[in-house]
Design an enzyme around this catalytic site. Structure first.
Site, PDB file in Angstrom:
ATOM      1  N   ASN A  67      17.834   2.115   6.213  1.00 56.04           N
ATOM      2  CA  ASN A  67      17.189   3.143   5.396  1.00 56.04           C
ATOM      3  C   ASN A  67      17.012   4.461   6.141  1.00 56.04           C
ATOM      4  O   ASN A  67      16.914   5.521   5.515  1.00 56.04           O
ATOM      5  CB  ASN A  67      15.855   2.625   4.844  1.00 56.04           C
ATOM      6  CG  ASN A  67      16.085   1.673   3.672  1.00 56.04           C
ATOM      7  OD1 ASN A  67      17.205   1.565   3.181  1.00 56.04           O
ATOM      8  ND2 ASN A  67      15.051   0.989   3.235  1.00 56.04           N
ATOM      9  N   ARG A 120       9.360  -5.438   5.643  1.00 61.28           N
ATOM     10  CA  ARG A 120       9.720  -4.034   5.379  1.00 61.28           C
ATOM     11  C   ARG A 120      10.421  -3.442   6.603  1.00 61.28           C
ATOM     12  O   ARG A 120      11.323  -2.617   6.493  1.00 61.28           O
ATOM     13  CB  ARG A 120       8.468  -3.219   5.056  1.00 61.28           C
ATOM     14  CG  ARG A 120       7.798  -3.613   3.740  1.00 61.28           C
ATOM     15  CD  ARG A 120       6.608  -2.718   3.461  1.00 61.28           C
ATOM     16  NE  ARG A 120       5.913  -3.076   2.221  1.00 61.28           N
ATOM     17  CZ  ARG A 120       4.909  -3.933   2.146  1.00 61.28           C
ATOM     18  NH1 ARG A 120       4.470  -4.536   3.240  1.00 61.28           N
ATOM     19  NH2 ARG A 120       4.333  -4.198   0.991  1.00 61.28           N
ATOM     20  N   GLY A 160      17.042   8.534  -5.643  1.00 64.62           N
ATOM     21  CA  GLY A 160      17.178   7.069  -5.718  1.00 64.62           C
ATOM     22  C   GLY A 160      16.779   6.673  -7.130  1.00 64.62           C
ATOM     23  O   GLY A 160      15.607   6.794  -7.498  1.00 64.62           O
ATOM     24  N   ALA A 161      17.763   6.257  -7.919  1.00 68.34           N
ATOM     25  CA  ALA A 161      17.490   5.946  -9.330  1.00 68.34           C
ATOM     26  C   ALA A 161      17.503   4.443  -9.573  1.00 68.34           C
ATOM     27  O   ALA A 161      17.865   3.969 -10.648  1.00 68.34           O
ATOM     28  CB  ALA A 161      18.524   6.646 -10.209  1.00 68.34           C
ATOM     29  N   GLY A 162      17.115   3.692  -8.550  1.00 70.62           N
ATOM     30  CA  GLY A 162      17.046   2.235  -8.687  1.00 70.62           C
ATOM     31  C   GLY A 162      15.764   1.829  -9.398  1.00 70.62           C
ATOM     32  O   GLY A 162      15.227   2.590 -10.212  1.00 70.62           O
ATOM     33  N   HIS A 185       1.837   0.718   6.112  1.00 72.70           N
ATOM     34  CA  HIS A 185       2.163  -0.037   4.897  1.00 72.70           C
ATOM     35  C   HIS A 185       3.044  -1.219   5.300  1.00 72.70           C
ATOM     36  O   HIS A 185       4.237  -1.237   5.067  1.00 72.70           O
ATOM     37  CB  HIS A 185       2.886   0.900   3.927  1.00 72.70           C
ATOM     38  CG  HIS A 185       3.248   0.259   2.630  1.00 72.70           C
ATOM     39  ND1 HIS A 185       2.358  -0.443   1.866  1.00 72.70           N
ATOM     40  CD2 HIS A 185       4.428   0.226   1.944  1.00 72.70           C
ATOM     41  CE1 HIS A 185       2.972  -0.882   0.779  1.00 72.70           C
ATOM     42  NE2 HIS A 185       4.236  -0.494   0.812  1.00 72.70           N
ATOM     43  N   ASN A 218      10.992   2.114   2.324  1.00 69.55           N
ATOM     44  CA  ASN A 218      10.418   1.361   3.460  1.00 69.55           C
ATOM     45  C   ASN A 218      11.368   1.264   4.643  1.00 69.55           C
ATOM     46  O   ASN A 218      12.582   1.343   4.449  1.00 69.55           O
ATOM     47  CB  ASN A 218      10.058  -0.055   2.976  1.00 69.55           C
ATOM     48  CG  ASN A 218       8.731  -0.060   2.259  1.00 69.55           C
ATOM     49  OD1 ASN A 218       7.746   0.463   2.787  1.00 69.55           O
ATOM     50  ND2 ASN A 218       8.695  -0.649   1.078  1.00 69.55           N
TER      51      ASN A 218
END
Ligand code: APR
Length: 331
Positions: A118, A111, A32-34, A198, A143
């Site tokens: 996801n 989340r 994931g290169a966000g 979280h 998340n």
């Protein structure tokens, strides 16, 4: 020239060997290169922590970001190699796999609202990467993190100590920031521990919140402390409401890098991380944020604190919300 000089010289040689030949051979693949993933890659490279492979499903994007980061390395005096890719094969042999792939929240979302979208992404990327790096430590950022960590564990077949989620360091950093702002002092001296899932039900431990060892209850009244806790619990949402198009990434990336460093350097640091509990805190079969000693094997040990009745109740409530998410996934 005395003994002290030779000791210093030996230490300097050891440090050079350690940093240049041992650490720089470490490989971290960031999936994931966000916003979060690219910021992690940037920190790893700028701090010369490891070589980096930046993976994304979007063509060209990880290659472009990786090249940009690589071109900053001479300026940082870093010898890290940074490569962008759409091919899982390039992640083979990683020491650490970091999962940030997936969707961030938008204003009004929790989340937990990201769960189903996801979950598919995490399944795909764990399937693509875990077999190629069977000895790696897997750190999950996507998340809802605790549930995604559970899925990553199931999908990878890794030993549970090798799979961890990033949440507690970030939540603790947020509380430390708010305490420092309130008192008008440096955040460096502030320590705290935020446990639990979280999410909105996280459990900040006031008893462990200190300024250079001084309990926070001696410095702030209870109402102020409660409002800082509430701000921490909504810390992610506060950023989302400003950004509107995405969620936080600088502090999440910094927190993730603290975990990566602890693993690669085998630091055995006491850090709040999401780990699979099988008994401690009266919880079994769930990923929940607890203090762990973090080292090269991942979770070297889960540290069980003696919680008060009230703290235990809050932790159980938080664990119940993680369990609810898992049951949705298993339907
Ligand atoms: N494989 C690889 N990459 C993927 C896939 C996939 N199947 N699906 C999505 N991605 C990539 C996207 O192309 C995007 O580049 O994941 C990246 C996510 O980046 P951003 O949208 O910028 O999201 P970010 O802010 O980085 O957050 C990522 O971390 O903190 C959590 O809640 C946050 O779950 C979110 C995750």
């Amino acid at each position: 020239m005395g003994t002290a000089f030779f000791c210093d010289l030996l230490l300097a040689i050891k440090n050079i060997l350690f940093y240049n030949y041992i650490l720089m051979n470490s490989k971290v693949s960031v999936i994931g290169a966000g916003n979060v993933g690219a910021t992690i890659a940037q920190l790893l490279a700028s701090e010369n922590i490891s070589d980096v492979v930046l993976f994304d499903i979007l063509e060209g994007m990880p290659q472009g970001k990786a090249l940009d980061i690589a071109e900053a390395c001479p300026v940082w005096k870093s010898s890290a190699s940074v490569v962008g890719t759409n091919d899982f094969a390039d992640t083979a042999g990683s020491d650490v796999l970091v999962l940030t792939a997936g969707f961030p929240r938008k204003p009004g979302m929790s989340r937990d609202d990201l769960l189903l979208a996801n979950a598919d992404v995490i399944r795909t990327v764990v399937k693509g990467t875990s077999g190629l790096s069977p000895d790696s430590v897997l750190i999950i950022v996507t998340n809802p993190m605790d549930a995604m960590a559970h899925m990553a564990l199931d999908e990878s077949g890794f030993a549970s100590q090798k799979v961890l989620g990033m949440g507690g360091i970030l939540d603790s950093a947020r509380l430390r920031t708010f305490v420092s702002m309130e008192l008008g002092i440096s955040p460096k001296d502030i320590e705290t521990l935020v446990l639990g899932g979280h999410g909105d039900q996280m459990v900040p431990l006031i008893r462990y919140t200190t300024v250079k060892g001084v309990p926070i209850t001696e410095l702030l009244d209870r109402n102020r402390i409660n409002s800082l806790i509430e701000r921490t619990q909504n810390g992610g949402a506060e950023i989302v409401s400003f950004l509107k198009t995405g969620s936080a990434y600088y502090a999440p990336a910094a927190s993730t890098v603290e975990m990566i460093r602890a693993v690669l350097y085998d630091e055995k640091r006491l850090l709040p991380c999401s780990a699979l509990l099988d008994g401690p805190y009266g919880i079994s079969g769930l990923f929940i944020g607890v203090p762990v000693y973090l080292g090269k094997n991942g979770v070297e040990k889960i540290v069980e604190l003696q919680l008060t009745e009230g703290e235990r109740e809050l932790l159980e409530k938080s664990a119940a919300s993680v369990k609810d998410l898992l049951s949705v996934l298993k339907k």
